[in-house]
Design a protein around this motif. Structure first.
Motif, PDB file in Angstrom:
ATOM      1  N   SER A  43       3.916   9.118  -9.221  1.00 48.42           N
ATOM      2  CA  SER A  43       3.391   8.856  -8.161  1.00 48.42           C
ATOM      3  C   SER A  43       3.551  10.055  -7.018  1.00 48.42           C
ATOM      4  O   SER A  43       2.495  10.362  -6.463  1.00 48.42           O
ATOM      5  N   ARG A  44       4.744  10.616  -7.021  1.00 49.52           N
ATOM      6  CA  ARG A  44       4.991  11.635  -6.335  1.00 49.52           C
ATOM      7  C   ARG A  44       4.356  13.068  -6.717  1.00 49.52           C
ATOM      8  O   ARG A  44       3.932  13.724  -5.910  1.00 49.52           O
ATOM      9  N   ALA A  47       0.835  12.657  -5.648  1.00 53.06           N
ATOM     10  CA  ALA A  47       0.613  12.948  -4.325  1.00 53.06           C
ATOM     11  C   ALA A  47       0.676  14.383  -4.012  1.00 53.06           C
ATOM     12  O   ALA A  47      -0.007  15.012  -3.099  1.00 53.06           O
ATOM     13  N   ARG A  48       1.354  15.216  -4.624  1.00 57.96           N
ATOM     14  CA  ARG A  48       1.648  16.528  -4.240  1.00 57.96           C
ATOM     15  C   ARG A  48       0.413  17.508  -4.682  1.00 57.96           C
ATOM     16  O   ARG A  48       0.330  18.728  -4.350  1.00 57.96           O
ATOM     17  N   ILE A  52      -4.523  12.776  -2.278  1.00 55.49           N
ATOM     18  CA  ILE A  52      -4.273  11.639  -1.321  1.00 55.49           C
ATOM     19  C   ILE A  52      -4.988  12.136   0.007  1.00 55.49           C
ATOM     20  O   ILE A  52      -5.568  11.239   0.551  1.00 55.49           O
ATOM     21  N   ALA A  88      -3.455   5.632  -6.410  1.00 58.28           N
ATOM     22  CA  ALA A  88      -4.176   6.565  -5.617  1.00 58.28           C
ATOM     23  C   ALA A  88      -5.200   5.749  -4.655  1.00 58.28           C
ATOM     24  O   ALA A  88      -5.268   6.406  -3.575  1.00 58.28           O
ATOM     25  N   SER A  91      -2.992   4.458  -1.898  1.00 57.58           N
ATOM     26  CA  SER A  91      -2.719   5.096  -0.789  1.00 57.58           C
ATOM     27  C   SER A  91      -3.890   5.712   0.266  1.00 57.58           C
ATOM     28  O   SER A  91      -3.686   5.874   1.485  1.00 57.58           O
ATOM     29  N   GLN A  92      -5.012   5.600  -0.339  1.00 58.30           N
ATOM     30  CA  GLN A  92      -6.162   5.811   0.355  1.00 58.30           C
ATOM     31  C   GLN A  92      -6.386   4.638   1.550  1.00 58.30           C
ATOM     32  O   GLN A  92      -7.020   5.212   2.489  1.00 58.30           O
ATOM     33  N   ILE A 114       0.893  13.176   4.740  1.00 59.85           N
ATOM     34  CA  ILE A 114       0.152  12.552   3.665  1.00 59.85           C
ATOM     35  C   ILE A 114      -0.674  13.537   2.743  1.00 59.85           C
ATOM     36  O   ILE A 114      -0.605  13.653   1.580  1.00 59.85           O
ATOM     37  N   GLY A 117       1.549  15.446   0.215  1.00 61.03           N
ATOM     38  CA  GLY A 117       2.059  14.605  -0.806  1.00 61.03           C
ATOM     39  C   GLY A 117       3.252  14.358  -0.210  1.00 61.03           C
ATOM     40  O   GLY A 117       4.293  13.760  -0.842  1.00 61.03           O
ATOM     41  N   LEU A 120       3.668   8.727   1.387  1.00 60.77           N
ATOM     42  CA  LEU A 120       2.633   7.802   0.802  1.00 60.77           C
ATOM     43  C   LEU A 120       2.476   6.633   1.637  1.00 60.77           C
ATOM     44  O   LEU A 120       3.481   6.009   2.079  1.00 60.77           O
ATOM     45  N   ASN A 159       1.336   0.038  -3.376  1.00 62.07           N
ATOM     46  CA  ASN A 159       2.514   1.041  -3.133  1.00 62.07           C
ATOM     47  C   ASN A 159       3.759   0.384  -2.424  1.00 62.07           C
ATOM     48  O   ASN A 159       4.319   1.448  -1.746  1.00 62.07           O
TER      49      ASN A 159
END
Length: 400
Positions: A43-44, A47-48, A52, A88, A91-92, A114, A117, A120, A159
């Motif tokens: 997940s991380r 995000a990176r 996101i 994803a 997160s949006q 955000i 990343g 979250l 999440n």
């Protein structure tokens, strides 16, 4: 067909996400399926990549690429892993509340984090006793000097166990004007997570319980003004939730068709590939037709959203068509696979389980039909897409 809506930048973004998902996500699926718990690491990592922040304006470090680009990102992740597509998309929802309702200080504080990343976000609306009845919520926030004190709980929060910043809609007074929204950091005293419960599918994704026990947040964490909670909840669900879940269904649907066509080409019956049987070709043709129609509905709806046009009905229809067609194709695929589809050495049973998870959030299929019936009768209750249309025109996508 999709090229009617997409350009070179979208195609490059699709390839970028697909390559990443095949390289980084697919090898982790067996571990996620075995553990049946949230996958923090992947997940991380997702995000990176900056995805996101696909709808976050460039002024705040985002891609400024719009809802069609967001759909492509979610779709390509879900094609490999429904769980990571769900991560994803959830997160949006957290992005939406800040982009649409945050003040300048909140945007400067949170949107760059955000987009990079480092953070979250989530959105938390549903409660155990109210379900989809937003006005039935009982979690409260009471003003105490320069703070608000929150008490209650939220469930089915996407999440939940990986989020850093929760957008929480709570009751600050009676009636529809008595809902307000707050940003609550995950390390706030008085905030805790409920135990994560294993679910049927989406293994690697968390959608659990947030508990507030005299959780104190500063008044500066209020999104908009007191009484803005209902627009925060509805806009997140109607404009982002339906579109995002549509994208997850679309990605799973694509995976179902790819897996089934590969199976039919590899498996032999009567000294020929299974795909040569007329009855199998008919089912594959129906699945292909469903997928093409579903993608058209999905892309058209978010294209209108990016153009700032009224599209509430199109978003409802896109979720209805995509969820129902993905489930129908999953059932057809199971019939083609027969007993082979029941075992975990092939991914089809995972696709079927994951597809069922997209049915209820942001309104079941019957809710979408009910609202579309109101559209047909001219009895719809306003247009959320029109109310927020000034915020949906985005810059061209910047591919990383």
């Amino acid at each position: 067909m999709d090229r009617y809506f997409t350009d070179r930048h979208h195609q490059e973004l699709r390839q970028e996400v697909r390559d990443f998902a095949e390289r980084e996500v697919r090898p982790r699926i067996p571990e996620m399926e075995a553990s049946r718990t949230v996958s923090h690491g992947i997940s991380r990592l997702i995000a990176r990549q900056g995805w996101i922040g696909v709808t976050i304006p460039r002024a705040y470090g985002g891609m400024g690429a719009g809802h069609l680009a967001k759909t492509i990102v979610i779709e390509e992740l879900a094609r490999v892993s429904g769980a990571m597509g769900a991560m994803a998309q959830a997160s949006q929802l957290g992005v939406a509340k800040i982009v649409h309702f945050g003040d300048e200080e909140q945007k400067k504080s949170w949107l760059p984090a955000i987009a990079s990343g480092e953070c979250l976000p989530t959105i938390a609306v549903t409660e155990p006793g109210s379900g989809g009845h937003v006005l039935g919520m009982n979690t409260t926030a009471v003003r105490d000097g320069d703070d608000y004190v929150l008490n209650g709980s939220k469930v089915f929060v996407g999440n939940s166990h990986v989020g850093d910043l929760h957008g929480v809609v709570v009751r600050t007074g009676p009636g529809s004007k008595g809902l307000s929204a707050f940003l609550v950091e995950s390390d706030r005293p008085g905030f805790r997570l409920g135990e994560q419960q294993p679910a049927m599918g989406l293994h690697g994704f968390s959608f659990g319980e947030l508990i507030f026990d005299n959780c104190r947040v500063p008044a500066s964490n209020l999104l908009g003004s007191e009484g803005d909670g209902l627009p925060v909840a509805y806009s997140s669900s109607i404009l982002y939730g339906r579109a995002n879940l549509t994208a997850v269904s679309l990605g799973i649907h694509q995976a179902i068709l790819e897996e089934t066509t590969a199976f039919c080409q590899q498996r032999r019956r009567y000294d020929a590939p299974l795909a040569d049987l007329g009855s199998v070709k008919l089912k594959l043709g129906q699945m292909q037709s469903r997928l093409m129609t579903a993608r058209l509905a999905a892309y058209h709806a978010v294209h209108l959203l990016d153009q700032g046009q009224s599209c509430d009905a199109e978003l409802m229809n896109a979720k209805l068509v995509n969820v129902e067609s993905a489930l129908d194709s999953a059932r057809d695929a199971m019939e083609i696979h027969a007993a082979s589809g029941l075992f975990t050495d092939r991914p089809l049973e995972r696709y079927l389980r994951d597809a069922h998870h997209i049915y209820a959030p942001a309104g079941t299929s019957d809710i979408q039909r009910l609202r579309l019936g109101e559209v047909a009768l001219g009895a719809q209750k306003g247009s959320w897409s029109t109310k927020l249309s000034e915020l949906v025109r985005m810059e061209p996508v910047a591919v990383m």
